[in-house]
Design an enzyme around this catalytic site. Structure first.
Site, PDB file in Angstrom:
ATOM      1  N   TYR A  60      51.149  57.743  85.615  1.00  0.00           N
ATOM      2  CA  TYR A  60      50.766  58.163  86.962  1.00  0.00           C
ATOM      3  C   TYR A  60      49.784  59.328  86.905  1.00  0.00           C
ATOM      4  CZ  TYR A  60      51.319  59.938  91.747  1.00  0.00           C
ATOM      5  OH  TYR A  60      51.087  60.389  93.034  1.00  0.00           O
TER       6      TYR A  60
ATOM      7  N   SER B  67      46.677  63.691  94.020  1.00  0.00           N
ATOM      8  CA  SER B  67      47.992  64.300  93.867  1.00  0.00           C
ATOM      9  C   SER B  67      47.811  65.586  93.076  1.00  0.00           C
ATOM     10  CB  SER B  67      48.909  63.333  93.107  1.00  0.00           C
ATOM     11  OG  SER B  67      50.052  63.978  92.588  1.00  0.00           O
TER      12      SER B  67
END
Length: 238
Positions: free
Chosen positions: A137, A124
């Site tokens: 995250y 990501s």
């Protein structure tokens, strides 16, 4: 891009980015197996599938060998970093980081034995930058990139490569669910636009754009690409 005869396994392959990647490989002639936890979505994918939890090391060890392994399964949760519950922290690291390590442990040794393979982790933009209210995250996704880079160095002389694809906000059911929750909590009507504005192009990334990058990394033409973060973010991290 012809990949006829190559065996591909995609975790989290029943929806979103994973399903786009699986379909792209199928269209390129590869033998594709999608893995996931939701049986209904797996059946709806229209592709051969196996129901599996990527945090289950024993189950991963029983997976059929693949020439190309795409570690895509993951999830996101938001909370202020210092008030994130320990259980949520542990869950984010297990689902987004430990699972990738477990997948590599299961998938890569047979590739080394054959002298050819591609291990692709879906990271990501949170692999290279922080986001407020996403500490767990971001920590996990930073870890994915560190893992891939270390693995790439260890594999450099084996014929196997390890790389990460790191997209920005991507138009998937997971993101749509997150936007719906923000809308319900805040009452705002511009939530999608605010996500899109993080991309200098002013839009969400399409899952098929990530799939094209995966196809390229799996090709013989990308044999020298190793330990890289392929950012698909419209320039967000530039």
């Amino acid at each position: 891009m012809a990949l006829t005869g190559r065996r591909v396994l995609v975790t989290g392959g029943s929806s979103g980015i994973g399903l786009s990647i699986a379909r792209a490989f199928h269209q390129a002639g590869a033998e594709v197996l999608v893995a996931g936890r939701n049986r209904e979505r797996l059946e709806a994918s229209g592709l051969p599938w196996v129901q599996i939890d990527v945090c289950d090391e024993a189950a991963l060890a029983d997976m059929p060998p693949a020439d190309i392994f795409v570690a895509n399964a993951g999830g996101a949760a938001t909370a202020p970093t210092l008030s994130t519950a320990r259980a949520d922290w542990d869950r984010m690291l297990a689902l987004n980081l430990t699972s990738v390590w477990l997948c590599a442990k299961a998938a890569v040794p047979p590739m080394i034995e054959r002298g050819w393979g591609r291990f692709i982790a879906i990271g990501s933009t949170a692999s290279v930058k922080g986001y407020a209210y996403a500490g767990a995250y971001a920590a996990a996704k930073h870890g994915v990139l560190g893992l891939v880079r270390s693995l790439a160095l260890e594999l450099a002389k084996t014929g196997v490569t390890a790389n990460a694809i790191c997209p920005g906000y991507t138009d998937t059911p997971m993101l749509r669910g997150a936007m719906d929750r923000v809308t319900a909590k805040t009452g705002r009507s511009d939530v999608e636009a605010s996500f899109a504005r993080t991309n200098p192009m002013g839009r969400l990334i399409a899952p098929d754009e990530v799939a094209v990058a995966a196809l390229w990394l799996a090709s013989d033409g990308a044999a020298g690409v190793n330990g890289q973060a392929i950012l698909i973010d419209g320039g967000e991290t530039a």
